[in-house]
Design a protein around this motif. Structure first.
Motif, PDB file in Angstrom:
ATOM      1  N   ASP A  68       0.815  -1.214   0.000  1.00 31.56           N
ATOM      2  CA  ASP A  68       0.000   0.000   0.000  1.00 31.56           C
ATOM      3  C   ASP A  68       0.853   1.270   0.000  1.00 31.56           C
ATOM      4  O   ASP A  68       2.075   1.230   0.152  1.00 31.56           O
ATOM      5  CB  ASP A  68      -0.916   0.005   1.225  1.00 31.56           C
ATOM      6  CG  ASP A  68      -1.823  -1.211   1.272  1.00 31.56           C
ATOM      7  OD1 ASP A  68      -2.397  -1.550   0.211  1.00 31.56           O
ATOM      8  OD2 ASP A  68      -1.930  -1.838   2.350  1.00 31.56           O
ATOM      9  N   HIS A  70       1.065   3.621  -2.478  1.00 32.52           N
ATOM     10  CA  HIS A  70       1.692   4.014  -3.744  1.00 32.52           C
ATOM     11  C   HIS A  70       0.910   5.178  -4.360  1.00 32.52           C
ATOM     12  O   HIS A  70       0.218   5.041  -5.372  1.00 32.52           O
ATOM     13  CB  HIS A  70       1.772   2.807  -4.679  1.00 32.52           C
ATOM     14  CG  HIS A  70       2.443   1.628  -4.046  1.00 32.52           C
ATOM     15  ND1 HIS A  70       3.760   1.673  -3.643  1.00 32.52           N
ATOM     16  CD2 HIS A  70       1.969   0.396  -3.696  1.00 32.52           C
ATOM     17  CE1 HIS A  70       4.088   0.501  -3.105  1.00 32.52           C
ATOM     18  NE2 HIS A  70       3.014  -0.273  -3.116  1.00 32.52           N
ATOM     19  N   ASP A  71       1.025   6.314  -3.704  1.00 31.26           N
ATOM     20  CA  ASP A  71       0.341   7.537  -4.119  1.00 31.26           C
ATOM     21  C   ASP A  71       1.230   8.719  -3.764  1.00 31.26           C
ATOM     22  O   ASP A  71       2.191   8.583  -2.998  1.00 31.26           O
ATOM     23  CB  ASP A  71      -1.025   7.659  -3.438  1.00 31.26           C
ATOM     24  CG  ASP A  71      -0.912   7.601  -1.921  1.00 31.26           C
ATOM     25  OD1 ASP A  71      -0.433   8.577  -1.319  1.00 31.26           O
ATOM     26  OD2 ASP A  71      -1.296   6.568  -1.327  1.00 31.26           O
ATOM     27  N   ASP A  73       0.862  11.397  -1.961  1.00 30.96           N
ATOM     28  CA  ASP A  73       0.952  11.832  -0.569  1.00 30.96           C
ATOM     29  C   ASP A  73       1.980  11.010   0.195  1.00 30.96           C
ATOM     30  O   ASP A  73       2.803  11.553   0.948  1.00 30.96           O
ATOM     31  CB  ASP A  73      -0.412  11.729   0.115  1.00 30.96           C
ATOM     32  CG  ASP A  73      -1.393  12.781  -0.376  1.00 30.96           C
ATOM     33  OD1 ASP A  73      -0.967  13.721  -1.079  1.00 30.96           O
ATOM     34  OD2 ASP A  73      -2.589  12.658  -0.057  1.00 30.96           O
ATOM     35  N   TYR A  75       4.423   9.216  -1.251  1.00 32.56           N
ATOM     36  CA  TYR A  75       5.730   9.476  -1.861  1.00 32.56           C
ATOM     37  C   TYR A  75       6.383  10.709  -1.243  1.00 32.56           C
ATOM     38  O   TYR A  75       7.574  10.712  -0.904  1.00 32.56           O
ATOM     39  CB  TYR A  75       5.602   9.696  -3.368  1.00 32.56           C
ATOM     40  CG  TYR A  75       5.150   8.521  -4.201  1.00 32.56           C
ATOM     41  CD1 TYR A  75       5.098   7.230  -3.694  1.00 32.56           C
ATOM     42  CD2 TYR A  75       4.774   8.713  -5.528  1.00 32.56           C
ATOM     43  CE1 TYR A  75       4.685   6.162  -4.481  1.00 32.56           C
ATOM     44  CE2 TYR A  75       4.359   7.650  -6.330  1.00 32.56           C
ATOM     45  CZ  TYR A  75       4.314   6.376  -5.801  1.00 32.56           C
ATOM     46  OH  TYR A  75       3.896   5.336  -6.592  1.00 32.56           O
ATOM     47  N   THR A  98       7.837  11.216 -12.838  1.00 33.66           N
ATOM     48  CA  THR A  98       7.055  11.011 -11.625  1.00 33.66           C
ATOM     49  C   THR A  98       7.743  11.649 -10.421  1.00 33.66           C
ATOM     50  O   THR A  98       7.086  12.177  -9.521  1.00 33.66           O
ATOM     51  CB  THR A  98       6.850   9.505 -11.375  1.00 33.66           C
ATOM     52  OG1 THR A  98       6.113   8.957 -12.466  1.00 33.66           O
ATOM     53  CG2 THR A  98       6.110   9.239 -10.083  1.00 33.66           C
ATOM     54  N   GLU A 102       6.497  14.030  -7.263  1.00 32.91           N
ATOM     55  CA  GLU A 102       6.872  13.789  -5.869  1.00 32.91           C
ATOM     56  C   GLU A 102       7.561  15.007  -5.264  1.00 32.91           C
ATOM     57  O   GLU A 102       7.231  15.429  -4.145  1.00 32.91           O
ATOM     58  CB  GLU A 102       7.795  12.578  -5.801  1.00 32.91           C
ATOM     59  CG  GLU A 102       8.380  12.280  -4.433  1.00 32.91           C
ATOM     60  CD  GLU A 102       9.362  11.125  -4.501  1.00 32.91           C
ATOM     61  OE1 GLU A 102       8.895   9.975  -4.627  1.00 32.91           O
ATOM     62  OE2 GLU A 102      10.585  11.372  -4.442  1.00 32.91           O
ATOM     63  N   ASP A 198       0.255   0.364  -9.352  1.00 32.83           N
ATOM     64  CA  ASP A 198      -0.459   1.427  -8.638  1.00 32.83           C
ATOM     65  C   ASP A 198       0.118   2.800  -8.954  1.00 32.83           C
ATOM     66  O   ASP A 198      -0.605   3.800  -8.970  1.00 32.83           O
ATOM     67  CB  ASP A 198      -0.397   1.189  -7.134  1.00 32.83           C
ATOM     68  CG  ASP A 198      -1.191  -0.031  -6.687  1.00 32.83           C
ATOM     69  OD1 ASP A 198      -1.907  -0.623  -7.530  1.00 32.83           O
ATOM     70  OD2 ASP A 198      -1.081  -0.393  -5.503  1.00 32.83           O
ATOM     71  N   LYS A 201      -1.464   5.136 -11.719  1.00 34.40           N
ATOM     72  CA  LYS A 201      -2.558   6.015 -11.293  1.00 34.40           C
ATOM     73  C   LYS A 201      -2.000   7.256 -10.593  1.00 34.40           C
ATOM     74  O   LYS A 201      -2.458   8.381 -10.825  1.00 34.40           O
ATOM     75  CB  LYS A 201      -3.503   5.271 -10.350  1.00 34.40           C
ATOM     76  CG  LYS A 201      -4.679   6.112  -9.847  1.00 34.40           C
ATOM     77  CD  LYS A 201      -5.571   5.300  -8.910  1.00 34.40           C
ATOM     78  CE  LYS A 201      -6.722   6.141  -8.375  1.00 34.40           C
ATOM     79  NZ  LYS A 201      -7.673   6.530  -9.440  1.00 34.40           N
ATOM     80  N   ALA A 202      -0.987   7.051  -9.756  1.00 33.76           N
ATOM     81  CA  ALA A 202      -0.410   8.165  -9.002  1.00 33.76           C
ATOM     82  C   ALA A 202       0.169   9.233  -9.925  1.00 33.76           C
ATOM     83  O   ALA A 202      -0.061  10.435  -9.730  1.00 33.76           O
ATOM     84  CB  ALA A 202       0.667   7.651  -8.050  1.00 33.76           C
ATOM     85  N   THR A 206      -2.963  12.427 -10.516  1.00 33.77           N
ATOM     86  CA  THR A 206      -2.781  13.418  -9.452  1.00 33.77           C
ATOM     87  C   THR A 206      -2.713  14.817 -10.043  1.00 33.77           C
ATOM     88  O   THR A 206      -1.938  15.075 -10.969  1.00 33.77           O
ATOM     89  CB  THR A 206      -1.491  13.140  -8.658  1.00 33.77           C
ATOM     90  OG1 THR A 206      -1.531  11.800  -8.150  1.00 33.77           O
ATOM     91  CG2 THR A 206      -1.344  14.124  -7.511  1.00 33.77           C
TER      92      THR A 206
END
Length: 276
Positions: A68, A70-71, A73, A75, A98, A102, A198, A201-202, A206
């Motif tokens: 879990d 992997h978004d 926030d 990161y 990406t 971040e 995942d 999506k991030a 975002t």
């Protein structure tokens, strides 16, 4: 192994080179890579007397392959854990792809009093996905396709991605480097398929608009004009407009992976921006 444990128990691997008293430069890597992708820049800036730090995002490289978080926030919070562990101040944060998202979220939400400058290279902000408010973005089918290819055959997908659009090796006049391709593949395969799945999506869904608006430190926005991964028209110029203190540099014909294919140019421009 050098690592820090986050509040939710994730081990984040990091590299920390150069004099501890020198100004720090923190590098944020792209999807689905690791801190290894910054080696050319880290060696260059260590040679210039800077302290250089780069971490592996959760689920990437040598960091914990957790299920879990992997978004963006998480990161950003993980990056903050590294920064606070090392007590970095007056730092320059450099993010690619990406990692640019971040770094943007980190500076906006965690960077108060610790950040001197920000650099976004081929970065995903403000928003990659096509929406009513962002008509120039990429349709969701593009990202669904990435997920499908990753789930079906990640090894082949990563080889094709690095051999083709990431470095612009699919262009007629390109001169592909097998070593560069295999190094990209090596880094990608070190990480977790779940984290990478995942992570799509991030990086694509975002919206960083409010983060960008809140950032006041000088920011260099650099992009390749032939970026086939993060199309320039809907990224760099829009980010530069939202930032309060930005410098926009678009290099025509350069690919998404310009930090590798054109490292000398990127390093020189980074040094100029950082040192002034």
């Amino acid at each position: 192994m050098t690592s820090v444990t986050t509040k939710d128990g994730v081990q984040i691997f990091y590299k920390d080179w150069g004099p501890k008293s020198a100004q720090p430069i923190v590098f944020h890597h792209g999807w689905p890579l690791s801190s290894d992708d910054w080696e050319t820049q880290m060696l260059f800036f260590t040679g210039k007397g800077y302290r250089v730090i780069a971490h592996d995002r959760r689920g990437h490289g040598r960091s914990s392959q957790v299920s879990d978080g992997h978004d963006m926030d998480h990161y950003a919070a993980d990056a903050a854990a590294v920064v606070e562990h090392l007590d970095l101040r007056n730092a320059i944060h450099v993010g690619h792809s990406t990692g640019g998202g971040e770094a943007t979220r980190y500076v906006a939400r965690h960077g108060s009093g610790r950040v001197a400058k920000l650099v976004l290279i081929g970065a995903v902000p403000p928003l990659m996905l096509k929406t009513e408010a962002n008509p120039g973005g990429l349709p969701i089918e593009v990202f669904d396709g990435l997920r499908q290819q990753l789930a079906a055959n990640r090894t082949q997908f990563y080889l094709d991605f690095a051999s083709g659009p990431f470095y612009g090796y699919n262009r007629p006049d390109a001169k592909p480097s097998p070593a560069v391709v295999w190094n990209w593949w090596r880094q990608g395969m070190m990480g977790s398929a779940k984290a990478h799945y995942d992570g799509i999506k991030a990086f694509s869904e975002t919206d960083f608009s409010e983060d960008l608006k809140s950032i006041v430190v000088p920011t260099l926005v650099m992009h390749g004009g032939d970026d086939q991964i993060v199309p320039v028209a809907d990224s760099a110029p829009l980010s530069a407009k939202l930032l309060k203190n930005s410098t926009l540099k678009i290099h025509e014909k350069l690919p998404h992976g310009l930090c590798t294919t054109h490292a000398d140019l990127v390093n020189t421009e980074l040094l100029t921006f950082i040192a002034t």
